[in-house]
Design a protein around this motif. Sequence first.
Motif, PDB file in Angstrom:
ATOM      1  N   ILE A   1      15.524   3.275  23.229  1.00 55.35           N
ATOM      2  CA  ILE A   1      16.933   3.617  23.421  1.00 55.35           C
ATOM      3  C   ILE A   1      17.416   3.087  24.768  1.00 55.35           C
ATOM      4  O   ILE A   1      18.517   2.521  24.878  1.00 55.35           O
ATOM      5  CB  ILE A   1      17.148   5.141  23.337  1.00 55.35           C
ATOM      6  CG1 ILE A   1      16.841   5.627  21.918  1.00 55.35           C
ATOM      7  CG2 ILE A   1      18.574   5.518  23.739  1.00 55.35           C
ATOM      8  CD1 ILE A   1      16.825   7.132  21.775  1.00 55.35           C
ATOM      9  N   LEU A   2      16.579   3.248  25.804  1.00 51.59           N
ATOM     10  CA  LEU A   2      16.918   2.715  27.127  1.00 51.59           C
ATOM     11  C   LEU A   2      17.145   1.210  27.059  1.00 51.59           C
ATOM     12  O   LEU A   2      18.087   0.687  27.669  1.00 51.59           O
ATOM     13  CB  LEU A   2      15.793   3.035  28.115  1.00 51.59           C
ATOM     14  CG  LEU A   2      15.932   2.408  29.526  1.00 51.59           C
ATOM     15  CD1 LEU A   2      17.190   2.926  30.216  1.00 51.59           C
ATOM     16  CD2 LEU A   2      14.680   2.693  30.356  1.00 51.59           C
TER      17      LEU A   2
ATOM     18  N   ASN B   1       7.364   4.285  21.570  1.00 51.54           N
ATOM     19  CA  ASN B   1       7.983   4.946  22.720  1.00 51.54           C
ATOM     20  C   ASN B   1       9.496   4.843  22.553  1.00 51.54           C
ATOM     21  O   ASN B   1      10.158   4.006  23.164  1.00 51.54           O
ATOM     22  CB  ASN B   1       7.525   4.280  24.030  1.00 51.54           C
ATOM     23  CG  ASN B   1       7.838   5.115  25.242  1.00 51.54           C
ATOM     24  OD1 ASN B   1       8.761   5.935  25.221  1.00 51.54           O
ATOM     25  ND2 ASN B   1       7.083   4.910  26.308  1.00 51.54           N
ATOM     26  N   TYR B   2      10.064   5.721  21.728  1.00 51.48           N
ATOM     27  CA  TYR B   2      11.451   5.564  21.303  1.00 51.48           C
ATOM     28  C   TYR B   2      12.451   5.883  22.405  1.00 51.48           C
ATOM     29  O   TYR B   2      13.594   5.425  22.360  1.00 51.48           O
ATOM     30  CB  TYR B   2      11.705   6.422  20.065  1.00 51.48           C
ATOM     31  CG  TYR B   2      10.840   5.981  18.898  1.00 51.48           C
ATOM     32  CD1 TYR B   2      10.975   4.709  18.364  1.00 51.48           C
ATOM     33  CD2 TYR B   2       9.864   6.825  18.360  1.00 51.48           C
ATOM     34  CE1 TYR B   2      10.167   4.278  17.316  1.00 51.48           C
ATOM     35  CE2 TYR B   2       9.053   6.411  17.309  1.00 51.48           C
ATOM     36  CZ  TYR B   2       9.210   5.130  16.792  1.00 51.48           C
ATOM     37  OH  TYR B   2       8.409   4.704  15.764  1.00 51.48           O
ATOM     38  N   GLY B   3      12.022   6.656  23.400  1.00 51.08           N
ATOM     39  CA  GLY B   3      12.914   6.896  24.533  1.00 51.08           C
ATOM     40  C   GLY B   3      13.201   5.605  25.269  1.00 51.08           C
ATOM     41  O   GLY B   3      14.351   5.322  25.633  1.00 51.08           O
ATOM     42  N   LYS B   4      12.162   4.792  25.486  1.00 53.06           N
ATOM     43  CA  LYS B   4      12.350   3.504  26.159  1.00 53.06           C
ATOM     44  C   LYS B   4      13.061   2.492  25.258  1.00 53.06           C
ATOM     45  O   LYS B   4      13.738   1.592  25.745  1.00 53.06           O
ATOM     46  CB  LYS B   4      11.000   2.962  26.636  1.00 53.06           C
ATOM     47  CG  LYS B   4      10.408   3.741  27.802  1.00 53.06           C
ATOM     48  CD  LYS B   4       9.175   3.063  28.350  1.00 53.06           C
ATOM     49  CE  LYS B   4       8.655   3.796  29.591  1.00 53.06           C
ATOM     50  NZ  LYS B   4       7.447   3.150  30.162  1.00 53.06           N
TER      51      LYS B   4
END
Length: 268
Positions: free
Chosen positions: A136-137, A131-134
């Motif tokens: 980055i978050l 889950n690369y969006g998280k």
Amino acid sequence: MENTFKNKKFGINGFQLKIIAMILMVFDHIHYFLSGVYNVPIWFNYIGRVVAPIFIFMSVEGFYYTRNKKKYILRLYIASVIMSFGNSFLSINYPRPDNVALMNGMFATIFLIAIHLYIIDFIKNNIAYKNYGKVILGFILLLIPTIFSFVFLSIAGNLPIFIFRAVMILVPLPILVEGGIPLIILGIVLYLFRDNKIKELLAYAIYVLVLLLISKFNLGSQAFMIFALPLMALYNGEKGKSMKYLFYIFYPAHIWFLYILSIFLLSK
């Protein structure tokens, strides 16, 4: 009796390591608060350099093993606020004649370390689930406390004094807590390598070496923090006796006692 000894691991457990650190901490703080009154030996300060690394080492262990990480973080935050408030109250109402500051506050430092470790776990879990969006978050969240520190300092001079004091008490800032960003980095380093004792100890040795190189070997008494290494090496991974609240009480109590005692002695 023989079976009891067989079941015990070689080395020292967490309780024993913390007690050693607490004793050395008292020596260090006697030097800090009373050297302006008496000729306190400088080695009191030197042996105290191992204390912060040991407590950070043990806080990393505590964070890893605790069942409720959020509760652990909340407990550290409450302790940091109480100590910051106490420090502020004493400093404002009972300043030392020589203006030596009451700046001790490892609770805030350890709280920030725990926050960063919690975010690191968040990042690692989301890497596992791709889950690369998280992910980055998570990295953004790691930067927020330090960014806020610089923003706050840039506007601090324009803030009403009560807001400034409230933020200083309620919001631990990475660049202002005891030990600052270097100690927070130490906590992160120890956590990243804690699954392999040899790598963890080597990482600590490299960390101290990097500090020496950055300071051009002018680290002063802080260089003695390398002597925390053999004590970390002796840690056998066992918790030992429970002392959950001993440090939470003893740490601020002895700091405030020595501070008030120093004021009394300086006023004589």
